[in-house]
Scaffold this motif. Structure first.
Motif, PDB file in Angstrom:
ATOM      1  N   GLY A 119       0.803  -1.214   0.000  1.00  0.00           N
ATOM      2  CA  GLY A 119       0.000   0.000   0.000  1.00  0.00           C
ATOM      3  C   GLY A 119       0.834   1.261   0.000  1.00  0.00           C
ATOM      4  N   SER A 139      -6.834 -10.595   1.865  1.00  0.00           N
ATOM      5  CA  SER A 139      -8.119  -9.912   1.742  1.00  0.00           C
ATOM      6  C   SER A 139      -8.587  -9.390   3.098  1.00  0.00           C
ATOM      7  N   GLY A 142      -6.948  -6.189   4.161  1.00  0.00           N
ATOM      8  CA  GLY A 142      -7.278  -4.977   3.432  1.00  0.00           C
ATOM      9  C   GLY A 142      -6.688  -4.852   2.046  1.00  0.00           C
ATOM     10  N   ASP A 144      -7.728  -5.975  -0.800  1.00  0.00           N
ATOM     11  CA  ASP A 144      -8.732  -5.689  -1.820  1.00  0.00           C
ATOM     12  C   ASP A 144      -9.243  -4.254  -1.735  1.00  0.00           C
ATOM     13  N   THR A 145      -9.064  -3.635  -0.592  1.00  0.00           N
ATOM     14  CA  THR A 145      -9.463  -2.233  -0.442  1.00  0.00           C
ATOM     15  C   THR A 145      -8.430  -1.307  -1.067  1.00  0.00           C
ATOM     16  N   VAL A 146      -7.145  -1.605  -0.801  1.00  0.00           N
ATOM     17  CA  VAL A 146      -6.069  -0.777  -1.350  1.00  0.00           C
ATOM     18  C   VAL A 146      -5.934  -1.001  -2.851  1.00  0.00           C
ATOM     19  N   PRO A 148      -8.227  -2.458  -5.581  1.00  0.00           N
ATOM     20  CA  PRO A 148      -9.587  -2.958  -5.823  1.00  0.00           C
ATOM     21  C   PRO A 148      -9.740  -3.900  -7.017  1.00  0.00           C
ATOM     22  N   ARG A 150      -8.252  -7.290  -9.054  1.00  0.00           N
ATOM     23  CA  ARG A 150      -7.387  -8.441  -8.821  1.00  0.00           C
ATOM     24  C   ARG A 150      -7.744  -9.584  -9.748  1.00  0.00           C
ATOM     25  N   TRP A 164      -2.676  -8.011  -8.040  1.00  0.00           N
ATOM     26  CA  TRP A 164      -3.557  -6.959  -7.531  1.00  0.00           C
ATOM     27  C   TRP A 164      -3.161  -5.649  -8.189  1.00  0.00           C
ATOM     28  N   ARG A 166      -4.145  -1.187  -8.501  1.00  0.00           N
ATOM     29  CA  ARG A 166      -4.937   0.003  -8.211  1.00  0.00           C
ATOM     30  C   ARG A 166      -5.767   0.410  -9.432  1.00  0.00           C
TER      31      ARG A 166
END
Length: 326
Positions: A119, A139, A142, A144-146, A148, A150, A164, A166
């Motif tokens: 991140g 996951s 976090g 998948d949050t940083v 989104p 994948r 993964w 951004r």
């Protein structure tokens, strides 16, 4: 007596240095040449030692020979370091994309630590040896949050793979025919006209198991790189992962003959040693790589991935805004 001893030691040192130079150009036919090629950077220090020993023994012809070998080795290794300054910046308008590749050590990497590392430093993350437990842990931490977007293929032991991002992943697919699966994606980077192709790859390990699977993988891989480059067209290609091969191995450098550059070399980042990377001890060899086509790396460095047995490799890749205009 001293002259004789110095001469004998000098001959031994010269033989070691020559082995480190010559093995870079030999095919890897078995474990002996594999190990010798991996050790090549360390064998080179014997060349200046031979110069000193022959000088002490007053063997002037042998001193010149050892000096010539030393110069040849410097010619090989010095350009990989920022001795004469950093690589010249490209004049082509480009977007910097930070790429991290990390072997998770059969899923043993610390998920929270990897999410924090990625991140803070990456736009695209390629992982290898990702088990289902590792994917779930990332996951939950976090990832998948940083990142989104994948594409992941978890699998037991060393066979899992993933990417993964951004930025949006607009296409993806598996690359089969190798000892372990690989995945390819097209990523839409804002400001870049043609989508960028990103691969996460993992070639078979040549040691301690039989070397046949690795030889098969690395022999086949140039064809895959050519095909990926062809289908990418004017778009950039980034190939990140665990190649289980060092830059000193001739079969690895043959991959670059297909039009790719090695991020560590292009960024003058030295040997980018990544394995073994567990704990705080310095790794010995660089087997994790980021290759680029229609783009180039401006920086590269290894980073600690807590819990994993490899260090990660992080590179900043300059992706041209519009390759079709050049």
């Amino acid at each position: 007596m001293i002259r004789l001893l110095a001469t004998l030691l000098g001959l031994g040192a010269l033989a070691v240095a020559m082995a480190g130079l010559v093995v870079r150009y030999l095919p890897i036919s078995g474990h002996p040449t594999l190990i010798l090629a991996a050790a090549a950077p360390y064998l080179t220090v014997a060349a200046p030692a031979a110069v000193l020993l022959f000088g002490l023994g007053r063997r002037f012809v042998l001193t010149l020979v050892a000096f010539a070998v030393t110069v040849a080795l410097l010619w090989v290794y010095v350009p990989r370091y920022p001795v004469f300054g950093a690589a010249a910046p490209s004049q082509t308008p480009s977007v910097d994309v930070r790429v991290l590749t990390a072997n998770l050590g059969m899923g043993q990497a610390d998920p929270a630590a990897l999410v924090t590392l990625a991140g803070n430093s990456a736009d695209v993350v390629a992982v290898q040896e990702m088990t289902q437990e590792a994917a779930d842990g990332l996951s939950a931490a976090g990832m998948d949050t940083v990142f989104p977007h994948r594409v992941i293929v978890p699998a037991p032991m060393a066979s899992g793979i993933g990417i993964w991002s951004r930025h949006p992943i607009v296409h993806s697919g598996r690359i089969d025919g190798y000892a372990m699966p690989m995945i390819g994606t097209r990523i839409r980077i804002p400001g870049v006209r043609v989508d960028t192709t990103v691969l996460s790859v993992h070639l078979a390990a040549p040691w301690p198991m039989p070397i046949g699977a690795w030889r098969s993988d690395i022999t086949l891989f140039p064809d895959t790189l050519r095909e990926i480059g062809r289908t990418a067209g004017a778009g950039a290609v980034i190939v990140a992962g665990d190649f289980n091969a060092t830059y000193e191995m001739a079969p690895f450098r043959e991959l670059l003959d297909t039009g790719y550059g090695d991020a560590g070399v292009d960024a003058r980042a030295g040997l980018t040693r990544s394995y073994p990377g567990r704990g705080q001890r310095p790794p010995l060899i660089g087997i994790d790589h980021i290759l680029t086509k229609n783009s180039t790396a401006s920086t590269a460095q290894t980073v600690v991935v807590p819990g994993a047995d490899h260090r990660g490799l992080l590179a900043t890749v300059r992706v041209p805004v519009d390759m079709t205009a050049s």
